[in-house]
Design a protein around this motif. Structure first.
Motif, PDB file in Angstrom:
ATOM      1  N   THR A  13       0.840  -1.193   0.000  1.00 54.17           N
ATOM      2  CA  THR A  13       0.000   0.000   0.000  1.00 54.17           C
ATOM      3  C   THR A  13       0.878   1.246   0.000  1.00 54.17           C
ATOM      4  O   THR A  13       1.899   1.311   0.675  1.00 54.17           O
ATOM      5  CB  THR A  13      -0.934  -0.020   1.212  1.00 54.17           C
ATOM      6  N   TRP A  15       1.066   4.894   1.067  1.00 55.56           N
ATOM      7  CA  TRP A  15       0.419   5.747   2.061  1.00 55.56           C
ATOM      8  C   TRP A  15       0.683   7.219   1.767  1.00 55.56           C
ATOM      9  O   TRP A  15       1.695   7.572   1.160  1.00 55.56           O
ATOM     10  CB  TRP A  15       0.919   5.380   3.457  1.00 55.56           C
ATOM     11  N   ASP A  25      -4.077  -0.865  10.785  1.00 57.55           N
ATOM     12  CA  ASP A  25      -3.423  -1.052   9.490  1.00 57.55           C
ATOM     13  C   ASP A  25      -2.092  -1.794   9.589  1.00 57.55           C
ATOM     14  O   ASP A  25      -1.401  -1.970   8.576  1.00 57.55           O
ATOM     15  CB  ASP A  25      -3.176   0.304   8.824  1.00 57.55           C
ATOM     16  N   ALA A  28      -0.876  -4.497   7.179  1.00 58.60           N
ATOM     17  CA  ALA A  28      -0.517  -4.082   5.825  1.00 58.60           C
ATOM     18  C   ALA A  28       0.874  -3.481   5.749  1.00 58.60           C
ATOM     19  O   ALA A  28       1.370  -3.206   4.652  1.00 58.60           O
ATOM     20  CB  ALA A  28      -1.539  -3.074   5.295  1.00 58.60           C
ATOM     21  N   ILE A  35      -2.448  -9.028   3.502  1.00 56.84           N
ATOM     22  CA  ILE A  35      -3.467  -8.202   2.849  1.00 56.84           C
ATOM     23  C   ILE A  35      -4.873  -8.693   3.181  1.00 56.84           C
ATOM     24  O   ILE A  35      -5.766  -7.899   3.457  1.00 56.84           O
ATOM     25  CB  ILE A  35      -3.232  -8.145   1.314  1.00 56.84           C
ATOM     26  N   VAL A  56      -4.664   6.618   2.264  1.00 57.09           N
ATOM     27  CA  VAL A  56      -3.971   5.822   1.240  1.00 57.09           C
ATOM     28  C   VAL A  56      -3.991   6.562  -0.090  1.00 57.09           C
ATOM     29  O   VAL A  56      -4.979   7.214  -0.434  1.00 57.09           O
ATOM     30  CB  VAL A  56      -4.645   4.435   1.100  1.00 57.09           C
ATOM     31  N   SER A  58      -2.444   4.877  -3.205  1.00 59.26           N
ATOM     32  CA  SER A  58      -2.560   3.865  -4.257  1.00 59.26           C
ATOM     33  C   SER A  58      -1.982   2.569  -3.706  1.00 59.26           C
ATOM     34  O   SER A  58      -1.728   2.451  -2.498  1.00 59.26           O
ATOM     35  CB  SER A  58      -1.799   4.319  -5.521  1.00 59.26           C
ATOM     36  N   GLN A  59      -1.781   1.588  -4.572  1.00 52.89           N
ATOM     37  CA  GLN A  59      -1.123   0.350  -4.185  1.00 52.89           C
ATOM     38  C   GLN A  59      -0.193  -0.101  -5.310  1.00 52.89           C
ATOM     39  O   GLN A  59      -0.318   0.346  -6.456  1.00 52.89           O
ATOM     40  CB  GLN A  59      -2.145  -0.754  -3.872  1.00 52.89           C
ATOM     41  N   GLY A 202      -7.306   1.154  -3.728  1.00 52.23           N
ATOM     42  CA  GLY A 202      -7.113  -0.246  -4.083  1.00 52.23           C
ATOM     43  C   GLY A 202      -6.754  -0.463  -5.544  1.00 52.23           C
ATOM     44  O   GLY A 202      -7.346   0.136  -6.441  1.00 52.23           O
TER      45      GLY A 202
END
Length: 304
Positions: A13, A15, A25, A28, A35, A56, A58-59, A202
């Motif tokens: 993730t 951040w 969290d 993660a 996950i 957040v 993106s990932q 996500g």
């Protein structure tokens, strides 16, 4: 020259800052990242807070490359090279735990080589016939020189040589070899994720946000579009509302379509949309007419 890292978490993730993760969290943030455990422990309110507090950004998927911007104790500020964004010409920026990456020079992962791309919602990596890691749809890993024929494909990973079931991947020599899709193929592929719970930021088969969903399904077909909806809406080929076809991306904006673009989905056909809606809901197919989406319709773009 910027330092390049390879993600070694199944899903890492990105951040907004190192002080954003909450106590809930922690799963993660470790390596290996849990996950499923993380997402399974989040209530709807917890997921809404991720959105409302901009926790957040993106990932990033297993095996993807990121470029270092700066380092701060146990954190790295990086750009995701494969996620175009107006925020940085090098790719989408954000913070990632240092434990979830490895310097590319320490791996056998090279760009522009034959690769396997996961085509199922998730898939397992194996070593010595034992499952070691559940990875996401659209995870791409270079083929190893000792390709296993038959039931498994051998790939290079941040954890060394491993295998994936042949039925879980597509194999390509180059990205340009991925067959260009028709719009129907995009929505058909997206249907795989119906009811998958929404996750702000996500980008994986464990959870998508609206633009992460459209971005990742396009990328599965070799089409790289901007990461965020507001950037996507400025790219691609404009399409008039009366000319919409399944697979076109449709965008929605505040103030009855005149304000900031806040949402994107796939036009599904028959006046319907396939999309990742919001926290507390799953990916769904919904009618557009006589809804808030009808009132806030902004534009459409075609990338296929």
């Amino acid at each position: 020259m910027s330092t390049e890292y390879i993600v070694k978490a199944a899903v890492a993730t990105l951040w907004t800052s190192p002080d954003k993760p909450r106590e809930m969290d922690q799963a993660a943030l470790k390596e290996p990242a849990d996950i499923r455990g993380w997402l399974g422990g989040l209530t709807t309110e917890d997921r809404r807070q991720v959105t409302d507090d901009n926790i957040v950004q993106s990932q990033v998927l297993y095996g993807q490359m990121v470029t270092l911007i700066e380092e701060r104790e146990d954190w790295l500020h990086v750009c995701v090279n494969d996620q175009p964004s107006r925020k940085s010409e090098k790719g989408y920026p954000g913070w990632i735990p240092k434990c979830q990456v490895i310097e590319r020079s320490e791996t056998n992962i090279e760009p522009d080589t034959p690769f396997a791309a996961v085509k199922t919602q998730t898939a397992w990596l194996y070593q010595n016939q034992e499952p070691i890691l559940e990875i996401s749809y659209e995870t791409r890993l270079p083929l190893a020189s000792d390709i296993v024929e038959g039931a498994f494909v051998s790939v290079n990973t941040p954890h060394g040589a491993a295998q994936i079931k042949s039925g879980d991947v597509n194999v390509y020599e180059k990205e340009r070899d991925i067959p260009a899709p028709l719009g129907e193929a995009l929505v058909k592929n997206g249907e795989m994720f119906l009811e998958l719970p929404y996750l702000w930021g996500g980008m994986s088969g464990f959870g998508f946000d609206c633009s992460g969903f459209t971005y990742t399904v396009h990328r599965h077909f070799g089409i790289t579009i901007p990461r965020d909806a507001s950037d996507q809406e400025k790219a691609g080929e404009p399409v008039a509302r009366e000319d919409l076809k399944p697979g076109d991306c449709i965008y929605f904006a505040k103030d009855e379509g005149k304000g900031f673009v806040y949402h994107v989905g796939f036009y599904y056909g028959d006046g319907q949309m396939l999309h990742a809606p919001s926290a507390g809901k799953g990916i769904e197919i919904v009618p557009i007419k006589n809804t808030k989406y009808d009132k806030n319709y902004r534009s459409a773009r075609r990338f296929w």
